[in-house]
Structures are given as C-alpha cells and as structure tokens.
Scaffold this active site. Structure first.
Site, PDB file in Angstrom:
ATOM      1  N   ARG A  64      44.605  38.340  41.231  1.00 34.57           N
ATOM      2  CA  ARG A  64      45.511  37.828  42.252  1.00 34.57           C
ATOM      3  C   ARG A  64      46.426  36.731  41.723  1.00 34.57           C
ATOM      4  O   ARG A  64      46.026  35.930  40.898  1.00 34.57           O
ATOM      5  CB  ARG A  64      44.699  37.311  43.450  1.00 34.57           C
ATOM      6  N   HIS A 161      39.193  49.139  35.130  1.00 31.88           N
ATOM      7  CA  HIS A 161      38.602  49.047  36.468  1.00 31.88           C
ATOM      8  C   HIS A 161      37.568  50.147  36.703  1.00 31.88           C
ATOM      9  O   HIS A 161      37.483  50.714  37.790  1.00 31.88           O
ATOM     10  CB  HIS A 161      39.712  49.117  37.522  1.00 31.88           C
ATOM     11  N   TYR A 163      34.055  51.713  37.595  1.00 32.23           N
ATOM     12  CA  TYR A 163      32.873  51.392  38.388  1.00 32.23           C
ATOM     13  C   TYR A 163      31.673  52.059  37.709  1.00 32.23           C
ATOM     14  O   TYR A 163      31.582  53.286  37.661  1.00 32.23           O
ATOM     15  CB  TYR A 163      32.998  51.940  39.808  1.00 32.23           C
ATOM     16  N   ASP A 219      32.593  40.059  44.740  1.00 24.27           N
ATOM     17  CA  ASP A 219      33.996  40.121  44.316  1.00 24.27           C
ATOM     18  C   ASP A 219      34.298  38.734  43.774  1.00 24.27           C
ATOM     19  O   ASP A 219      35.006  37.938  44.372  1.00 24.27           O
ATOM     20  CB  ASP A 219      34.914  40.488  45.477  1.00 24.27           C
ATOM     21  N   GLU A 266      35.388  43.529  35.210  1.00 28.88           N
ATOM     22  CA  GLU A 266      36.810  43.430  34.893  1.00 28.88           C
ATOM     23  C   GLU A 266      37.026  42.245  33.947  1.00 28.88           C
ATOM     24  O   GLU A 266      37.266  41.115  34.382  1.00 28.88           O
ATOM     25  CB  GLU A 266      37.633  43.264  36.174  1.00 28.88           C
TER      26      GLU A 266
END
Length: 302
Positions: A64, A161, A163, A219, A266
């Site tokens: 972000r 990214h 998973y 997160d 990540e």
C-alpha cells in the site's frame, strides 16, 4: 495465454505469461505421488478473472501507498487509489499484464525467465522500467529472482503472490508457522502503516517459536531479523511437508485470506516507503539494478 513447464527430480513448476504467474508447483513425495503446494486454477483462462492475485508477480509497487501518490525529486506523482489507498501497483498492476517469455532452460537447475516493460507514467509511476523474473528449480527449492532497471528515478517494490498450501485440509489453521521476525509494522484500519515499529514478543502475532496459525487471519507486515536471510518456516503435520522461506528483503507480508485456505509470504520492502522517510529506501535510480531474491525450500518427513 502461454504456459511453460520445467521439472527436476523433486519438483515440477508451471508458469503462465499472464502476470508471470506460478500456476502449479508440484512436489514429489516419497511414494512418487505429487502434491501441488500452491493454490491455483487448472485452466489458465481463469486467471483473467482472478481477484486474489494467485501466484502472480506484483508491481510496480507491492503493498500500500498513502496520500494518493508520492514526491520524488521535488515532483509529485499521482497514483490510482481507492478510499485513500493505492494497492499492488494500481488499477492494472503487473499481475494483470502479459509478460514476455525470454528464456526456458530444461537442463541442470531448470529455469524460466520472463520480462515486462512498464512505460513512463504507467499507473502514474515515473520512468520506463524494465523488470524480469527468473523462476529456478534448485534441487528441492524454488528460487525467485526479480530484477529491474529504469531510465528515470522511480520507486520499485516487487513480490510474488503465491498462496502456499502444504496439505489437503480445507483450512490452514492447523499448519505450524515460525517467523524469524522480531518486529512488525503497526497499521491503521485501512492497513496503511502508521510509521511505528512494534515488537511481536508475547503478542498474538508472536511466531518467533513455531505454533499453529489458528483461526486469526493475517495480513501483517513482519520485519525480518537483519542478521539472517531466513524468513521462517511452514509445516503441515498432515502431509509431513515443511517449507523454509529465505529472502534478501527487509520485510514480509504474511497473508492468510478469509475465504479460502492458503498463506502468502510476500517478501518485499516496507509498504508506503515512498512516503515514510524512516523506512528502507524504495527509490531506483538510472544505472542501478533492483534485486529481490526469495527461496522456498521443501522437505518431506520420512
């Protein structure tokens, strides 16, 4: 959409040119059977509609960014944002681009290399940026190397990214997680960093010693121990598969989504570093080479 497959004695990797995406990573068991240790779709066309960024390469800036942009060399650059947050490179980040397949080597230490050229002011970022990613199988490990060069000063933060899911359980709560990360970034409700760094010890986010992930979804921006390349380890008691994670980056965003089982590691710089002068530098200048190396090493119990 193009698909490339490379294999060695221990693993088979399937990569798509769309998003430079890891579609499947098949780990060979003691009995000769294979376990796909990443979450993905069987049909490549499904990735065109994917909103979870499954296995994709994220950029120009993973994570972000606040304030609708950033200042660089006395110039303001405006980025796409939703509710004050710019996320994963913008409206159409690198994970939604078709990359060029540059090299495919199926011999010793097989690898596939892909590249993407991001034009000046794509998504608002300055500079013509050329990036490439190399996926390499090294015995029982997958190495991911991101590199980038620019013709004008810009900010760069790339990551993969994928998973990971090490067993057939319909949840990930029972997997054991250990993180070599003594600190985390404090974040606001919108997950933008406040700028403060918080010790994890004796909090619910303390994974310094291995423990079950549990029902809490993560997160979280963890800050890696500067004295080690090792990020941490994931282990499934059901399958007996362990995965050790290594990185040359200062942070890792650990993400466990709320609606399906999987966990992202990540490996990257701090989110919002372009607007946080005390965070590690995210600026790439002409003549420099951006370099992000991750290794995911697998072991299976006897």
């Amino acid at each position: 959409m193009k698909q490339v497959t490379i294999s060695n004695t221990f693993m088979t990797l399937m990569v798509l040119d769309y998003g430079a995406t890891i579609q499947k990573l098949l780990l060979k068991g003691k009995d000769g059977s294979y376990t796909n240790v990443v979450v993905g779709y069987n049909h490549p066309s499904r990735y065109l509609l994917d909103e979870n960024i499954l296995g994709a390469s994220v950029g120009r800036y993973a994570g972000r960014i606040s304030k609708g942009g950033f200042d660089l060399d006395r110039e303001k650059f405006f980025l796409h944002q939703q509710e004050g947050v710019h996320l994963h490179g913008g409206k159409e980040g690198f994970h939604q681009k078709f990359w060029n397949i540059e090299e495919v080597n199926t011999k010793e230490n097989p690898h596939v290399k892909l590249s993407y050229k991001s034009k000046h002011l794509e998504e608002g970022y300055p500079g013509n940026l050329t990036v490439n990613v190399t996926y390499r199988l090294m015995s029982n490990a997958l190495q991911i190397v991101y590199e980038g060069v620019t013709d004008r000063s810009t900010v760069v933060n790339l990551t993969n990214h994928s998973y990971f899911k090490l067993d057939s359980n319909p949840y990930i709560d029972d997997c054991e997680l250990q993180l070599n990360c003594p600190y985390l970034l404090e974040t606001k409700e919108n997950l933008l960093p406040t700028g403060d760094i918080i010790p994890v010890r004796k909090t619910e986010l303390d994974f310094l010693l291995s423990k079950e992930i549990g029902v809490k979804r993560l997160d979280t921006v963890f800050i890696k121990d500067t004295g080690s390349e090792k990020v941490g380890e994931l282990h499934s008691n059901l399958s007996g598969i362990s995965m050790k994670v290594y990185s040359n980056q200062p942070a890792v965003v650990v993400y466990t989504p709320p609606d399906f089982p999987g966990i992202c590691f990540e490996n990257q710089n701090y989110p919002d570093a372009p607007n946080q002068p005390d965070f590690p530098n995210s600026i790439l200048r002409p003549g420099e080479i951006y370099n992000n190396i991750s290794i995911f090493k697998f072991d299976i119990e006897q």
